[in-house]
Design a protein around this motif. Structure first.
Motif, PDB file in Angstrom:
ATOM      1  N   TYR A   1      -5.623   0.781  -9.419  1.00 50.31           N
ATOM      2  CA  TYR A   1      -5.536   2.188  -9.586  1.00 50.31           C
ATOM      3  C   TYR A   1      -6.450   2.930  -8.573  1.00 50.31           C
ATOM      4  CZ  TYR A   1      -2.976   0.921 -13.560  1.00 50.31           C
ATOM      5  OH  TYR A   1      -1.876   0.328 -14.224  1.00 50.31           O
ATOM      6  N   SER A   2      -6.069   4.120  -8.383  1.00 52.52           N
ATOM      7  CA  SER A   2      -6.931   4.711  -7.313  1.00 52.52           C
ATOM      8  C   SER A   2      -8.487   5.029  -8.078  1.00 52.52           C
ATOM      9  CB  SER A   2      -6.435   6.108  -6.938  1.00 52.52           C
ATOM     10  OG  SER A   2      -7.300   6.843  -5.833  1.00 52.52           O
ATOM     11  N   PRO A   3      -9.474   4.828  -7.508  1.00 50.33           N
ATOM     12  CA  PRO A   3     -10.857   5.448  -8.136  1.00 50.33           C
ATOM     13  C   PRO A   3     -11.071   6.761  -7.980  1.00 50.33           C
ATOM     14  CG  PRO A   3     -11.305   4.319  -6.069  1.00 50.33           C
ATOM     15  CD  PRO A   3      -9.862   4.222  -6.199  1.00 50.33           C
ATOM     16  N   ILE A   4     -10.162   7.539  -6.982  1.00 49.21           N
ATOM     17  CA  ILE A   4     -10.638   8.924  -6.660  1.00 49.21           C
ATOM     18  C   ILE A   4      -9.133   9.718  -6.574  1.00 49.21           C
ATOM     19  CG2 ILE A   4     -12.923   8.548  -5.603  1.00 49.21           C
ATOM     20  CD1 ILE A   4     -11.443   8.681  -3.014  1.00 49.21           C
ATOM     21  N   THR A   5      -9.350  11.120  -6.442  1.00 49.98           N
ATOM     22  CA  THR A   5      -8.188  12.001  -6.152  1.00 49.98           C
ATOM     23  C   THR A   5      -8.398  12.386  -4.428  1.00 49.98           C
ATOM     24  OG1 THR A   5      -7.918  12.681  -8.248  1.00 49.98           O
ATOM     25  CG2 THR A   5      -7.295  14.224  -6.748  1.00 49.98           C
TER      26      THR A   5
ATOM     27  N   MET B   1      -7.402  -4.160 -15.712  1.00 49.52           N
ATOM     28  CA  MET B   1      -7.154  -3.404 -14.704  1.00 49.52           C
ATOM     29  C   MET B   1      -6.884  -2.014 -15.328  1.00 49.52           C
ATOM     30  SD  MET B   1      -7.673  -5.185 -12.463  1.00 49.52           S
ATOM     31  CE  MET B   1      -7.562  -4.011 -11.185  1.00 49.52           C
ATOM     32  N   ASN B   2      -5.951  -1.875 -16.494  1.00 49.56           N
ATOM     33  CA  ASN B   2      -5.564  -0.734 -17.264  1.00 49.56           C
ATOM     34  C   ASN B   2      -6.845  -0.322 -17.774  1.00 49.56           C
ATOM     35  OD1 ASN B   2      -3.024  -1.407 -16.127  1.00 49.56           O
ATOM     36  ND2 ASN B   2      -1.994  -1.700 -18.301  1.00 49.56           N
ATOM     37  N   ARG B   3      -7.629  -1.217 -18.594  1.00 44.79           N
ATOM     38  CA  ARG B   3      -8.972  -0.747 -18.978  1.00 44.79           C
ATOM     39  C   ARG B   3      -9.868  -0.123 -18.287  1.00 44.79           C
ATOM     40  NH1 ARG B   3     -13.880  -3.054 -19.661  1.00 44.79           N
ATOM     41  NH2 ARG B   3     -15.202  -2.448 -21.342  1.00 44.79           N
ATOM     42  N   MET B   4      -9.856  -0.684 -16.970  1.00 44.37           N
ATOM     43  CA  MET B   4     -10.853   0.071 -16.073  1.00 44.37           C
ATOM     44  C   MET B   4     -10.215   1.575 -15.780  1.00 44.37           C
ATOM     45  SD  MET B   4     -11.543  -2.834 -13.218  1.00 44.37           S
ATOM     46  CE  MET B   4     -12.066  -4.524 -13.668  1.00 44.37           C
TER      47      MET B   4
ATOM     48  N   MET C   1       0.775  -1.149  -0.280  1.00 43.66           N
ATOM     49  CA  MET C   1      -0.096  -0.017  -0.022  1.00 43.66           C
ATOM     50  C   MET C   1       0.884   1.219   0.045  1.00 43.66           C
ATOM     51  SD  MET C   1      -2.475  -1.614   3.065  1.00 43.66           S
ATOM     52  CE  MET C   1      -1.153  -2.461   3.815  1.00 43.66           C
ATOM     53  N   ARG C   2       0.472   2.372  -0.564  1.00 41.12           N
ATOM     54  CA  ARG C   2       1.098   3.642  -0.467  1.00 41.12           C
ATOM     55  C   ARG C   2       1.042   4.268   0.898  1.00 41.12           C
ATOM     56  NH1 ARG C   2       0.726   6.125  -5.924  1.00 41.12           N
ATOM     57  NH2 ARG C   2       2.072   8.019  -4.889  1.00 41.12           N
TER      58      ARG C   2
ATOM     59  N   ILE D   1      -2.933  11.391  -3.894  1.00 39.20           N
ATOM     60  CA  ILE D   1      -3.016  10.379  -4.662  1.00 39.20           C
ATOM     61  C   ILE D   1      -4.094  11.015  -5.811  1.00 39.20           C
ATOM     62  CG2 ILE D   1      -4.756   9.274  -3.904  1.00 39.20           C
ATOM     63  CD1 ILE D   1      -2.308   7.306  -5.466  1.00 39.20           C
ATOM     64  N   LYS D   2      -3.882  10.875  -7.160  1.00 44.69           N
ATOM     65  CA  LYS D   2      -4.883  11.272  -8.172  1.00 44.69           C
ATOM     66  C   LYS D   2      -5.600  10.149  -8.776  1.00 44.69           C
ATOM     67  CE  LYS D   2      -2.005  14.866 -10.129  1.00 44.69           C
ATOM     68  NZ  LYS D   2      -1.123  15.430 -11.282  1.00 44.69           N
ATOM     69  N   LYS D   3      -6.823  10.436  -9.385  1.00 44.06           N
ATOM     70  CA  LYS D   3      -7.673   9.262  -9.733  1.00 44.06           C
ATOM     71  C   LYS D   3      -6.852   8.664 -10.882  1.00 44.06           C
ATOM     72  CE  LYS D   3     -11.933   8.387 -11.763  1.00 44.06           C
ATOM     73  NZ  LYS D   3     -13.428   8.787 -12.047  1.00 44.06           N
ATOM     74  N   GLY D   4      -6.571   7.221 -10.924  1.00 45.96           N
ATOM     75  CA  GLY D   4      -5.962   6.545 -12.056  1.00 45.96           C
ATOM     76  C   GLY D   4      -4.622   6.254 -11.654  1.00 45.96           C
ATOM     77  N   ASP D   5      -3.993   6.798 -10.512  1.00 45.57           N
ATOM     78  CA  ASP D   5      -2.686   6.517 -10.186  1.00 45.57           C
ATOM     79  C   ASP D   5      -2.620   5.292  -9.332  1.00 45.57           C
ATOM     80  OD1 ASP D   5      -1.641   9.172 -10.708  1.00 45.57           O
ATOM     81  OD2 ASP D   5      -1.546   9.776  -8.977  1.00 45.57           O
ATOM     82  N   PRO D   6      -1.434   4.532  -9.576  1.00 48.77           N
ATOM     83  CA  PRO D   6      -1.354   3.103  -8.911  1.00 48.77           C
ATOM     84  C   PRO D   6      -1.669   3.551  -7.249  1.00 48.77           C
ATOM     85  CG  PRO D   6       0.558   3.520 -10.465  1.00 48.77           C
ATOM     86  CD  PRO D   6      -0.370   4.715 -10.516  1.00 48.77           C
ATOM     87  N   LEU D   7      -2.322   2.480  -6.875  1.00 44.93           N
ATOM     88  CA  LEU D   7      -2.761   2.698  -5.501  1.00 44.93           C
ATOM     89  C   LEU D   7      -2.395   1.530  -4.296  1.00 44.93           C
ATOM     90  CD1 LEU D   7      -3.920   4.567  -3.126  1.00 44.93           C
ATOM     91  CD2 LEU D   7      -6.215   3.589  -3.777  1.00 44.93           C
ATOM     92  N   ILE D   8      -2.522   0.447  -4.930  1.00 40.31           N
ATOM     93  CA  ILE D   8      -2.262  -0.860  -4.267  1.00 40.31           C
ATOM     94  C   ILE D   8      -1.796  -1.665  -5.121  1.00 40.31           C
ATOM     95  CG2 ILE D   8      -3.458  -2.708  -2.923  1.00 40.31           C
ATOM     96  CD1 ILE D   8      -5.948  -0.933  -2.825  1.00 40.31           C
ATOM     97  N   SER D   9      -0.657  -2.557  -4.754  1.00 36.86           N
ATOM     98  CA  SER D   9      -0.175  -3.777  -5.396  1.00 36.86           C
ATOM     99  C   SER D   9      -0.502  -4.963  -4.731  1.00 36.86           C
ATOM    100  CB  SER D   9       1.413  -3.812  -5.544  1.00 36.86           C
ATOM    101  OG  SER D   9       1.751  -2.647  -6.281  1.00 36.86           O
ATOM    102  N   ILE D  10      -1.106  -6.182  -5.431  1.00 37.25           N
ATOM    103  CA  ILE D  10      -1.434  -7.125  -4.891  1.00 37.25           C
ATOM    104  C   ILE D  10      -0.635  -8.371  -5.533  1.00 37.25           C
ATOM    105  CG2 ILE D  10      -3.907  -6.602  -3.966  1.00 37.25           C
ATOM    106  CD1 ILE D  10      -4.965  -7.851  -6.361  1.00 37.25           C
ATOM    107  N   THR D  11      -0.187  -9.201  -4.823  1.00 40.74           N
ATOM    108  CA  THR D  11       0.776 -10.406  -5.246  1.00 40.74           C
ATOM    109  C   THR D  11      -0.046 -11.568  -4.777  1.00 40.74           C
ATOM    110  OG1 THR D  11       2.521  -9.024  -5.143  1.00 40.74           O
ATOM    111  CG2 THR D  11       3.074 -11.176  -5.272  1.00 40.74           C
ATOM    112  N   GLN D  12       0.354 -12.466  -5.557  1.00 44.97           N
ATOM    113  CA  GLN D  12      -0.253 -14.204  -5.307  1.00 44.97           C
ATOM    114  C   GLN D  12       1.183 -14.976  -5.944  1.00 44.97           C
ATOM    115  OE1 GLN D  12      -2.259 -16.575  -8.007  1.00 44.97           O
ATOM    116  NE2 GLN D  12      -3.948 -16.480  -6.659  1.00 44.97           N
ATOM    117  N   LYS D  13       1.840 -15.196  -4.993  1.00 43.44           N
ATOM    118  CA  LYS D  13       3.123 -16.435  -5.421  1.00 43.44           C
ATOM    119  C   LYS D  13       3.689 -15.590  -6.509  1.00 43.44           C
ATOM    120  CE  LYS D  13       0.417 -20.214  -3.798  1.00 43.44           C
ATOM    121  NZ  LYS D  13      -0.409 -21.596  -4.310  1.00 43.44           N
ATOM    122  N   GLY D  14       4.082 -14.227  -6.190  1.00 41.81           N
ATOM    123  CA  GLY D  14       5.059 -13.647  -7.451  1.00 41.81           C
ATOM    124  C   GLY D  14       4.504 -13.135  -8.323  1.00 41.81           C
TER     125      GLY D  14
END
Length: 160
Positions: free
Chosen positions: A45-49, A155-158, A19-20, A26-39
């Protein structure tokens, strides 16, 4: 802000969440959270600013809370929106969300058919093409390339 039911059921058990820092703007559309599953990793992306207020530190030790309880114990971060009313006008609610979710499941089936064809998993492919139901966590058994393609196509499309 967290992971919705569609995403957590598509990915399977989350093994790490990044997490940041609280206090970060943060701006809407900026990376906000990275989630990982076994590498294998996805960026959410952030839904809001606004300003990140708090992170769910429980997820550092127990990231699978996202899967077991995504809407209460599995929340990820809180963001104080600059203009909540303006930001939420673009959110899908009620019937519009249900319709969009149906489209996403259809796209997911098409996506998985393509990926399974590439990975030469003929049995799974035949079942999907004949209208078979998706198993829970269909991306869990797929490799990093499939996750990268999911990032691009979903994810990028959203985010755009």
């Amino acid at each position: 802000v967290g992971i919705d039911d569609f995403l957590q059921h598509t990915l399977g058990k989350i093994t790490k969440v990044k997490m940041r820092k609280a206090g970060t703007r943060i701006k809407k559309g900026d990376p906000l959270i990275s989630i990982t599953q076994k590498g294998k990793k996805l960026e959410i992306y952030s839904p809001i600013t606004g300003i990140i207020q708090e992170n769910n530190e429980k997820l550092v030790q127990e990231p699978s809370l996202i899967n077991s309880d995504p809407y209460t114990e599995g929340w990820v971060t809180t963001v104080k929106a600059d203009d909540w009313m303006k930001e939420t006008k673009s959110f899908l609610m009620g019937e519009k969300y249900k319709m969009e979710l149906k489209k996403e499941f259809s796209r997911l089936k098409d996506f998985l058919t393509f990926i399974l064809k590439q990975e030469d998993k003929a049995g799974s492919l035949a079942i999907l093409q004949e209208g078979g139901e998706l198993n829970d966590a269909p991306l869990e058994q797929l490799g990093p390339e499939a996750w990268e393609e999911f990032q691009i196509q979903f994810m990028n499309r959203m985010n755009s």
